[in-house]
Motif scaffolding. Sequence first.
Motif, PDB file in Angstrom:
ATOM      1  N   HIS A  96       0.835  -1.200   0.000  1.00 35.98           N
ATOM      2  CA  HIS A  96       0.000   0.000   0.000  1.00 35.98           C
ATOM      3  C   HIS A  96       0.874   1.257   0.000  1.00 35.98           C
ATOM      4  CE1 HIS A  96      -3.776   2.114   0.179  1.00 35.98           C
ATOM      5  NE2 HIS A  96      -3.315   2.870   1.152  1.00 35.98           N
ATOM      6  N   ALA A  97       1.771   1.309  -0.977  1.00 40.69           N
ATOM      7  CA  ALA A  97       2.633   2.473  -1.163  1.00 40.69           C
ATOM      8  C   ALA A  97       2.680   2.782  -2.656  1.00 40.69           C
ATOM      9  CB  ALA A  97       4.033   2.202  -0.618  1.00 40.69           C
ATOM     10  N   THR A  98       3.309   3.872  -3.002  1.00 38.25           N
ATOM     11  CA  THR A  98       3.449   4.190  -4.420  1.00 38.25           C
ATOM     12  C   THR A  98       4.282   3.110  -5.105  1.00 38.25           C
ATOM     13  OG1 THR A  98       5.445   5.502  -4.007  1.00 38.25           O
ATOM     14  CG2 THR A  98       3.335   6.655  -3.946  1.00 38.25           C
ATOM     15  N   LYS A  99       4.109   3.004  -6.390  1.00 37.62           N
ATOM     16  CA  LYS A  99       4.831   1.976  -7.147  1.00 37.62           C
ATOM     17  C   LYS A  99       6.337   2.146  -6.995  1.00 37.62           C
ATOM     18  CE  LYS A  99       5.271   0.059 -11.817  1.00 37.62           C
ATOM     19  NZ  LYS A  99       4.816   0.158 -13.230  1.00 37.62           N
ATOM     20  N   LYS A 100       6.804   3.382  -7.067  1.00 35.07           N
ATOM     21  CA  LYS A 100       8.236   3.639  -6.933  1.00 35.07           C
ATOM     22  C   LYS A 100       8.740   3.239  -5.560  1.00 35.07           C
ATOM     23  CE  LYS A 100      11.673   7.350  -7.218  1.00 35.07           C
ATOM     24  NZ  LYS A 100      11.888   8.805  -7.454  1.00 35.07           N
ATOM     25  N   ARG A 101       7.977   3.584  -4.526  1.00 34.61           N
ATOM     26  CA  ARG A 101       8.392   3.264  -3.160  1.00 34.61           C
ATOM     27  C   ARG A 101       8.495   1.761  -2.955  1.00 34.61           C
ATOM     28  NH1 ARG A 101      11.541   5.045  -0.039  1.00 34.61           N
ATOM     29  NH2 ARG A 101      12.269   2.905  -0.179  1.00 34.61           N
ATOM     30  N   MET A 102       7.509   1.007  -3.442  1.00 31.12           N
ATOM     31  CA  MET A 102       7.529  -0.444  -3.253  1.00 31.12           C
ATOM     32  C   MET A 102       8.641  -1.103  -4.058  1.00 31.12           C
ATOM     33  SD  MET A 102       3.623  -1.784  -2.737  1.00 31.12           S
ATOM     34  CE  MET A 102       3.010  -1.237  -4.318  1.00 31.12           C
TER      35      MET A 102
END
Length: 278
Positions: free
Chosen positions: A203-209
């Motif tokens: 449940h985070a941004t795509k970049k963060r994950m």
Amino acid sequence: MHSPPSFALIGAALLSNLASGFSCTDSVPPLPKSAFLRNPLHHSPSCRTNSYSEENFRQRIPGDLSSSGNFPVMARGGGDGTALSAAATGDGTAVGQDLNLTTGKVLASLWGASGVVYILAKAIKRVLPIALEPFIKGEGVPLTQFQLAAYLITCVWFAYVEGYKGFQLKFSPLVVSRSFTLGFSSPIHHLLLAPLYSMALFHATKKRMIVSWSVSIGVAAVVAAVKRLPYPWRNIVDAGVVIGLTWGTVSILGGYIISLVTGIAPIDVDPALPEKKE
């Protein structure tokens, strides 16, 4: 020799992912060194939306601050929203955001942050005996002067790179910020897996994950290689890991307590939440 600790591998892999210096935050104006001031405005909807003009704020702030033109204010808000961010006034002064703490938010955030601290503490407990092995009588061969110097340098390096730059500046504020986006109204799996949620593993941004999982897997591979090192080099590296994880534990606890007491979200920290679908 001690068997490789499973929790240490998990802790190092998942919790050291920010030590690489990656960041998903946008640039934010530099923060003032002074503490944030709570403005005396009533907790009204208009205040939540920051509809007050700069002049309104100046009229409500003591003259010495208002006349200087460089006064810190705090934007009230948060409510049931999940995005916790920093803003800035027209003159570049950073603005904090009130967490609007409720019983549900406090309990959920406590579970999220303390769960991360627990994993870190377990990792430290498992790795610490290996790090201290060269200094325990009868456990290992005493270190040479060169090895002792390498031991000390490794500890200092991990303290700065992993502890300060990785944890204190990036990972710990992220954990605290994301933990305070939780509440009783959050999805059940977010609450059950609050420590992993706080670490931005889902449940985070795509970049963060992508960053979190990629670096976690990479660190896990490095840890697997380190445990194959001969004595005392594995012990030397593990000593640095203990220093870094201990620094991280203290910074998470300190950051959480500060936010809990002041009611202000960490500044200059993007919780990296995904955009809500229309």
